[in-house]
Design a protein around this motif. Structure first.
Motif, PDB file in Angstrom:
ATOM      1  N   PRO A 149      90.533  49.572  -3.830  1.00 43.47           N
ATOM      2  CA  PRO A 149      89.595  48.498  -4.437  1.00 43.47           C
ATOM      3  C   PRO A 149      89.338  47.181  -4.432  1.00 43.47           C
ATOM      4  CG  PRO A 149      91.325  49.714  -6.035  1.00 43.47           C
ATOM      5  CD  PRO A 149      91.245  50.183  -4.639  1.00 43.47           C
ATOM      6  N   ASN A 150      90.696  46.745  -3.613  1.00 39.18           N
ATOM      7  CA  ASN A 150      90.523  45.365  -3.159  1.00 39.18           C
ATOM      8  C   ASN A 150      90.080  45.104  -1.926  1.00 39.18           C
ATOM      9  OD1 ASN A 150      92.437  46.858  -1.590  1.00 39.18           O
ATOM     10  ND2 ASN A 150      94.270  45.659  -2.637  1.00 39.18           N
ATOM     11  N   TRP A 151      89.616  46.241  -1.084  1.00 42.14           N
ATOM     12  CA  TRP A 151      89.432  45.974   0.255  1.00 42.14           C
ATOM     13  C   TRP A 151      88.116  45.006   0.466  1.00 42.14           C
ATOM     14  CZ3 TRP A 151      86.122  46.288   4.543  1.00 42.14           C
ATOM     15  CH2 TRP A 151      86.888  46.299   5.945  1.00 42.14           C
ATOM     16  N   LEU A 152      87.115  45.267  -0.101  1.00 40.19           N
ATOM     17  CA  LEU A 152      85.837  44.372   0.012  1.00 40.19           C
ATOM     18  C   LEU A 152      86.038  42.915  -0.600  1.00 40.19           C
ATOM     19  CD1 LEU A 152      83.329  47.436  -1.156  1.00 40.19           C
ATOM     20  CD2 LEU A 152      83.750  46.252   1.096  1.00 40.19           C
ATOM     21  N   HIS A 153      87.342  42.460  -1.156  1.00 38.52           N
ATOM     22  CA  HIS A 153      87.296  41.122  -1.828  1.00 38.52           C
ATOM     23  C   HIS A 153      88.350  40.586  -1.044  1.00 38.52           C
ATOM     24  CE1 HIS A 153      85.091  42.218  -5.136  1.00 38.52           C
ATOM     25  NE2 HIS A 153      85.743  43.432  -5.208  1.00 38.52           N
ATOM     26  N   ILE A 154      89.384  41.117  -0.544  1.00 39.70           N
ATOM     27  CA  ILE A 154      90.471  40.470   0.379  1.00 39.70           C
ATOM     28  C   ILE A 154      90.583  41.080   1.951  1.00 39.70           C
ATOM     29  CG2 ILE A 154      92.973  40.420   0.333  1.00 39.70           C
ATOM     30  CD1 ILE A 154      93.346  40.864  -2.560  1.00 39.70           C
ATOM     31  N   PRO A 155      90.808  40.108   2.820  1.00 38.91           N
ATOM     32  CA  PRO A 155      91.139  40.658   4.145  1.00 38.91           C
ATOM     33  C   PRO A 155      92.684  41.120   3.916  1.00 38.91           C
ATOM     34  CG  PRO A 155      90.459  38.399   4.236  1.00 38.91           C
ATOM     35  CD  PRO A 155      90.819  38.586   2.647  1.00 38.91           C
ATOM     36  N   ILE A 156      92.743  42.392   3.521  1.00 35.63           N
ATOM     37  CA  ILE A 156      94.230  42.979   3.561  1.00 35.63           C
ATOM     38  C   ILE A 156      94.807  42.976   4.811  1.00 35.63           C
ATOM     39  CG2 ILE A 156      95.113  45.310   3.236  1.00 35.63           C
ATOM     40  CD1 ILE A 156      94.034  44.228   0.791  1.00 35.63           C
ATOM     41  N   GLY A 157      96.305  42.239   4.684  1.00 35.56           N
ATOM     42  CA  GLY A 157      97.267  42.317   5.881  1.00 35.56           C
ATOM     43  C   GLY A 157      98.682  42.379   5.669  1.00 35.56           C
ATOM     44  N   TYR A 158      99.366  42.477   6.549  1.00 31.91           N
ATOM     45  CA  TYR A 158     100.790  42.563   6.179  1.00 31.91           C
ATOM     46  C   TYR A 158     101.396  41.777   7.390  1.00 31.91           C
ATOM     47  CZ  TYR A 158     100.932  45.962   9.950  1.00 31.91           C
ATOM     48  OH  TYR A 158     100.688  46.498  11.316  1.00 31.91           O
TER      49      TYR A 158
ATOM     50  N   PRO B 175     101.754  29.110  -6.597  1.00 29.16           N
ATOM     51  CA  PRO B 175     100.619  29.672  -5.714  1.00 29.16           C
ATOM     52  C   PRO B 175      99.329  30.003  -6.214  1.00 29.16           C
ATOM     53  CG  PRO B 175     102.021  31.492  -5.953  1.00 29.16           C
ATOM     54  CD  PRO B 175     102.702  30.222  -6.725  1.00 29.16           C
ATOM     55  N   ASN B 176      98.441  29.716  -5.438  1.00 30.93           N
ATOM     56  CA  ASN B 176      97.033  30.112  -5.870  1.00 30.93           C
ATOM     57  C   ASN B 176      96.711  31.775  -5.105  1.00 30.93           C
ATOM     58  OD1 ASN B 176      95.299  28.022  -7.106  1.00 30.93           O
ATOM     59  ND2 ASN B 176      96.313  27.041  -5.346  1.00 30.93           N
ATOM     60  N   GLY B 177      95.728  32.219  -5.782  1.00 32.57           N
ATOM     61  CA  GLY B 177      95.695  33.513  -4.967  1.00 32.57           C
ATOM     62  C   GLY B 177      94.552  34.555  -5.868  1.00 32.57           C
ATOM     63  N   GLN B 178      94.076  35.612  -5.265  1.00 29.66           N
ATOM     64  CA  GLN B 178      93.282  36.532  -5.906  1.00 29.66           C
ATOM     65  C   GLN B 178      93.837  37.337  -6.790  1.00 29.66           C
ATOM     66  OE1 GLN B 178      90.460  39.000  -4.155  1.00 29.66           O
ATOM     67  NE2 GLN B 178      90.191  37.500  -2.198  1.00 29.66           N
ATOM     68  N   LEU B 179      93.197  37.230  -8.134  1.00 35.08           N
ATOM     69  CA  LEU B 179      93.798  37.977  -9.351  1.00 35.08           C
ATOM     70  C   LEU B 179      92.734  38.849  -9.873  1.00 35.08           C
ATOM     71  CD1 LEU B 179      95.196  34.484 -10.919  1.00 35.08           C
ATOM     72  CD2 LEU B 179      96.425  35.816  -9.442  1.00 35.08           C
ATOM     73  N   LYS B 180      92.912  39.708 -10.686  1.00 38.65           N
ATOM     74  CA  LYS B 180      92.161  40.466 -11.067  1.00 38.65           C
ATOM     75  C   LYS B 180      92.737  41.272 -12.411  1.00 38.65           C
ATOM     76  CE  LYS B 180      89.192  44.717 -10.537  1.00 38.65           C
ATOM     77  NZ  LYS B 180      89.988  45.417 -11.691  1.00 38.65           N
ATOM     78  N   ALA B 181      91.997  40.778 -13.549  1.00 36.91           N
ATOM     79  CA  ALA B 181      92.520  41.277 -14.570  1.00 36.91           C
ATOM     80  C   ALA B 181      92.295  42.963 -14.816  1.00 36.91           C
ATOM     81  CB  ALA B 181      91.921  40.760 -15.963  1.00 36.91           C
ATOM     82  N   PRO B 182      92.890  43.717 -15.374  1.00 40.89           N
ATOM     83  CA  PRO B 182      92.758  45.348 -15.512  1.00 40.89           C
ATOM     84  C   PRO B 182      91.311  45.373 -15.855  1.00 40.89           C
ATOM     85  CG  PRO B 182      94.718  44.853 -16.326  1.00 40.89           C
ATOM     86  CD  PRO B 182      94.218  43.336 -16.237  1.00 40.89           C
ATOM     87  N   ASP B 183      90.559  44.661 -17.150  1.00 43.09           N
ATOM     88  CA  ASP B 183      89.497  44.745 -17.483  1.00 43.09           C
ATOM     89  C   ASP B 183      88.231  43.967 -16.931  1.00 43.09           C
ATOM     90  OD1 ASP B 183      90.533  42.207 -18.367  1.00 43.09           O
ATOM     91  OD2 ASP B 183      89.589  42.646 -20.373  1.00 43.09           O
ATOM     92  N   ASP B 185      85.454  43.359 -13.727  1.00 45.08           N
ATOM     93  CA  ASP B 185      85.112  43.963 -12.595  1.00 45.08           C
ATOM     94  C   ASP B 185      85.442  43.343 -11.184  1.00 45.08           C
ATOM     95  OD1 ASP B 185      83.613  45.689 -14.348  1.00 45.08           O
ATOM     96  OD2 ASP B 185      81.794  44.374 -14.463  1.00 45.08           O
ATOM     97  N   THR B 186      85.482  42.097 -10.976  1.00 41.87           N
ATOM     98  CA  THR B 186      85.809  41.548  -9.808  1.00 41.87           C
ATOM     99  C   THR B 186      86.940  40.547  -9.919  1.00 41.87           C
ATOM    100  OG1 THR B 186      84.200  39.954 -10.185  1.00 41.87           O
ATOM    101  CG2 THR B 186      83.386  41.802  -8.842  1.00 41.87           C
ATOM    102  N   PRO B 187      87.466  40.217  -8.840  1.00 44.89           N
ATOM    103  CA  PRO B 187      88.766  39.353  -9.006  1.00 44.89           C
ATOM    104  C   PRO B 187      88.237  37.946  -9.063  1.00 44.89           C
ATOM    105  CG  PRO B 187      88.127  40.075  -6.630  1.00 44.89           C
ATOM    106  CD  PRO B 187      87.143  40.697  -7.459  1.00 44.89           C
ATOM    107  N   SER B 188      89.166  37.026  -9.599  1.00 45.28           N
ATOM    108  CA  SER B 188      88.857  35.747  -9.377  1.00 45.28           C
ATOM    109  C   SER B 188      89.845  34.892  -8.417  1.00 45.28           C
ATOM    110  CB  SER B 188      88.941  35.022 -10.730  1.00 45.28           C
ATOM    111  OG  SER B 188      90.254  35.244 -11.385  1.00 45.28           O
ATOM    112  N   PHE B 189      90.052  33.682  -8.290  1.00 45.84           N
ATOM    113  CA  PHE B 189      90.719  33.157  -7.337  1.00 45.84           C
ATOM    114  C   PHE B 189      91.264  31.882  -8.141  1.00 45.84           C
ATOM    115  CE2 PHE B 189      92.154  29.825  -4.428  1.00 45.84           C
ATOM    116  CZ  PHE B 189      93.070  30.866  -3.358  1.00 45.84           C
ATOM    117  N   GLY B 190      92.697  31.646  -8.330  1.00 46.47           N
ATOM    118  CA  GLY B 190      93.109  30.548  -9.051  1.00 46.47           C
ATOM    119  C   GLY B 190      94.570  30.640  -9.018  1.00 46.47           C
ATOM    120  N   PRO B 191      95.507  29.844  -9.720  1.00 49.04           N
ATOM    121  CA  PRO B 191      96.864  29.718  -9.890  1.00 49.04           C
ATOM    122  C   PRO B 191      97.611  30.911 -10.588  1.00 49.04           C
ATOM    123  CG  PRO B 191      95.988  27.812 -10.827  1.00 49.04           C
ATOM    124  CD  PRO B 191      94.676  28.535 -10.468  1.00 49.04           C
ATOM    125  N   CYS B 192      98.520  31.624  -9.906  1.00 50.22           N
ATOM    126  CA  CYS B 192      99.223  32.578 -10.309  1.00 50.22           C
ATOM    127  C   CYS B 192      99.683  32.252 -11.888  1.00 50.22           C
ATOM    128  CB  CYS B 192     100.627  32.735  -9.397  1.00 50.22           C
ATOM    129  SG  CYS B 192     101.714  33.784 -10.108  1.00 50.22           S
TER     130      CYS B 192
END
Lengths: 417, 417
Positions: A149-158, B175-183, B185-192
């Motif tokens: 589900p994250n793939w189209l939003h994040i450049p997944i890397g390790y 850190p900032n990062g992509q976050l997605k609440a369980p409910d 539809d799409t992620p947002s970007f902001g502080p952890c």
């Protein structure tokens, strides 16, 4: 962009990887010269340490070319990178007045050994090819759940392992590891039975960021020094057993091969192309100010022990869903400090068609559809003695920007102590 | 082992972290001294660069102590490590004839700034605490599937980011990062919003292996130079969204803190203890020739902005299921080259009881059971302004082998460019 011509005649053919338009950076040694920085031109290498010693090329107060890595040049920054490229073009162009003093510092490539072009600070591998991710996901989770589900939003890397990044030509020892057959109760330990390649491009970060300082995509693009071909050797059976829940580890840690010449971003400029249409709009921190991919034809070849080379896949770097600049911006987004010499693997590059798949896992569909070679043998995964070769070039009008080969031969696993 | 006494009086108290039995290695600077190698003794630091310059301690032809890292000493190998320890003990013992010439090279710790004790070659983080893995697995997958099927057979680990390993005292930027609440539809970007710690020990690899050369557990143990406390700062919300299928990346890349003193393996010898009973017999390459863990008491403390320090968890390094030596043997098992300066995080150390949990994720059970501090405020995860402190020591008879604190204060997230 048209073909530039050089007084180095071998640089003026349509099929050389290294015309005057390219000028990629590597590290070479010969019987009489210690490992040092060099520039490829046709079938010759320009000895940069010698030019620096004679005062023909000077980038900084201290010498930067008499070392076996380009990191010192990277650290001087993009303005100096541009100055160097201009100077090299001037010296090597057909009408150059400097031919007589430059020519003695050309070394035939056939007499040189090529080494790692840089010290790899850290190595990160991405998973940004949509066809590859879809193929692998379909095999493992079914077509409906192919893309996470994250793939189209994040450049997944390790994070990968920098200590085993090696230059083309280094033998690849078949790794040992924990393996568990689906019907076995417990794992066993022994040589990998599903040894694979991954066709990737590697982006080399040329400048550094401080911890806590994120960057945008445009700045990330400015930070990239150049590109190489990259083979992310993969032990599929070790990976299948180890990778939950924290990702690949020993399955990838044994070796990563790169092509020996860093092709500069400047040489690739005429071949910029856009990433594909987006299913979901990317978050602002990942949006590109312009085309960030490159049109680079890529091939995978196999050469069985004592046999002939043959192409088993062809694809293009323009198949990526995320560019290296986007990957780098994402990498720094948490505040992660990035350094000159960091290497970012693109992720496996596969096209839509079966013939365009960048791994044996995909080409043989998990071993269910082995491919047949010209000698009549089949492969699902690699045999000892197989040499795998990646090649790539951007095609200009009458010239090409090539990378040189990224090759590695599989040798048998070692006995365990 | 009994307490050794030193003519440095502050080293002879029962509660100093740094008695003569310890002699840990760090890097320090003062107003007048550039960063260099030092040894902690009581509340003083022995200036090793000065001793080397005066010819009082000589380990190699070239100077190894006048640099801000211990990697050069590591590279000299275990015999030299033993020689150095013997020499230090001799110089600092109560009856030493050398007191007069050594004493001028003691610097009060209170006047020194401590830096990273080594250059981190690469950083690998493991997941080898059974109670931690069970707690996290229970929260995410239910009690029946708490431990992944491979967990009792493999020391699960992933490559971390070396560029952001920092010494105790370094502020930690949220850190900032992509976050997605369980409910959502799409992620947002902001502080952890779910910033956490992980209480770990770090093992420092002191010698190198060649690519393709696996090692056994006994050899791996010989390769370990020493140990530090390690806080694997973790952004749980970033992690939850990014980690499938390739593991943690930006959720861990922003910072890892270590305590400033490398406590040598030699100092910890009297405290060796065995890993626990095995549910499944380990494969031969992971079997230990003797006790490979250490009895080290560990504490987690919190200090809210302007408030008092208080302990929120206590546990012990003997809770690990896999030792650092086993982790290192596994790390090299595929042929992965290991290098002096490699840092191996143990994985979060939690005991069986609630009060023994080494992360807020576990202490607050994913935020469902916030903990209450002495000032009446509650915490599920970290607030800006919170300082987190890890401490640890092995308890001897009348002395202890301490690590010094591993502390970091949370400062607000940066605005994104």
């Amino acid at each position: 962009m048209t073909r530039l011509t050089s007084w180095v005649e071998s640089a003026n053919t349509a099929d050389t990887d290294f015309p005057l338009n390219n000028l990629p950076y590597g590290v070479f040694s010969t019987n009489s010269l210690e490992a040092r920085c060099g520039v490829a031109i046709g079938d010759m290498i320009l000895d940069m340490a010698a030019l620096e010693e004679e005062g023909i090329v000077t980038l900084a107060e201290e010498a930067v070319f008499d070392v076996p890595y380009w990191n010192d040049v990277m650290e001087l920054g993009p303005d100096t990178w541009a100055t160097l490229r201009t100077r090299l073009t001037e010296m090597l162009t057909t009408d150059s007045a400097e031919q007589a003093k430059i020519a003695p510092h050309l070394v035939p490539m056939s007499e040189a050994v090529l080494h790692m072009p840089m010290v790899v600070s850290e190595y990160t591998d991405f998973y940004a090819g949509r066809h590859h991710a879809t193929n692998v996901g379909t095999m493992f989770r079914g077509a409906e759940n192919a893309l996470p589900p994250n793939w189209l939003h994040i450049p997944i890397g390790y994070n990968g392992r920098a200590s085993t990044v090696v230059p083309s030509g280094t033998d690849i020892i078949r790794p040992n590891g924990q393996l568990k057959a689906p019907d076995a109760d417990t794992p066993s330990f022994g040589p990998c039975k599903r040894l694979d390649i991954e066709l990737e491009m590697g982006a080399i970060v040329g400048t550094s960021t401080d911890m806590g300082r994120p960057i945008g995509v445009a700045e990330a693009d400015d930070m990239i020094f150049g590109y190489v071909l990259l083979n992310d050797w993969s032990a599929r059976d070790i990976q299948a057993w180890e990778y939950q829940p924290l990702g690949p580890f020993q399955a990838k840690a044994f070796a990563t091969s790169i092509s020996p010449w860093i092709v500069t971003k400047a040489a690739l400029e005429p071949f910029r192309t856009s990433t594909p249409e987006r299913e979901f709009e990317l978050l602002p921190y990942l949006q590109e100010p312009g085309p960030m991919l490159y049109d680079i034809d890529l091939s995978v070849l196999i050469e069985p022990e004592g046999g002939q080379q043959e192409v088993i896949a062809r694809t293009n770097y323009n198949e990526m869903y995320y560019s290296a600049a986007q990957q780098l911006a994402h990498h720094a987004s948490s505040g992660c400090a990035m350094n000159a010499g960091d290497l970012l693997g693109s992720g496996t590059i596969s096209g839509k068609e079966k013939s365009e798949r960048g791994s044996l896992l995909e080409l043989s569909w998990g071993g269910k559809e082995p491919i047949t070679l010209q000698d009549g043998t089949t492969r699902s995964f690699l045999n000892d003695g197989d040499t795998m070769i990646l090649t790539g070039h951007a095609q200009g009008d009458g010239y090409r920007i090539g990378f040189g080969a990224c090759a590695g031969k599989i040798v048998p696993a070692v006995d365990f102590p």
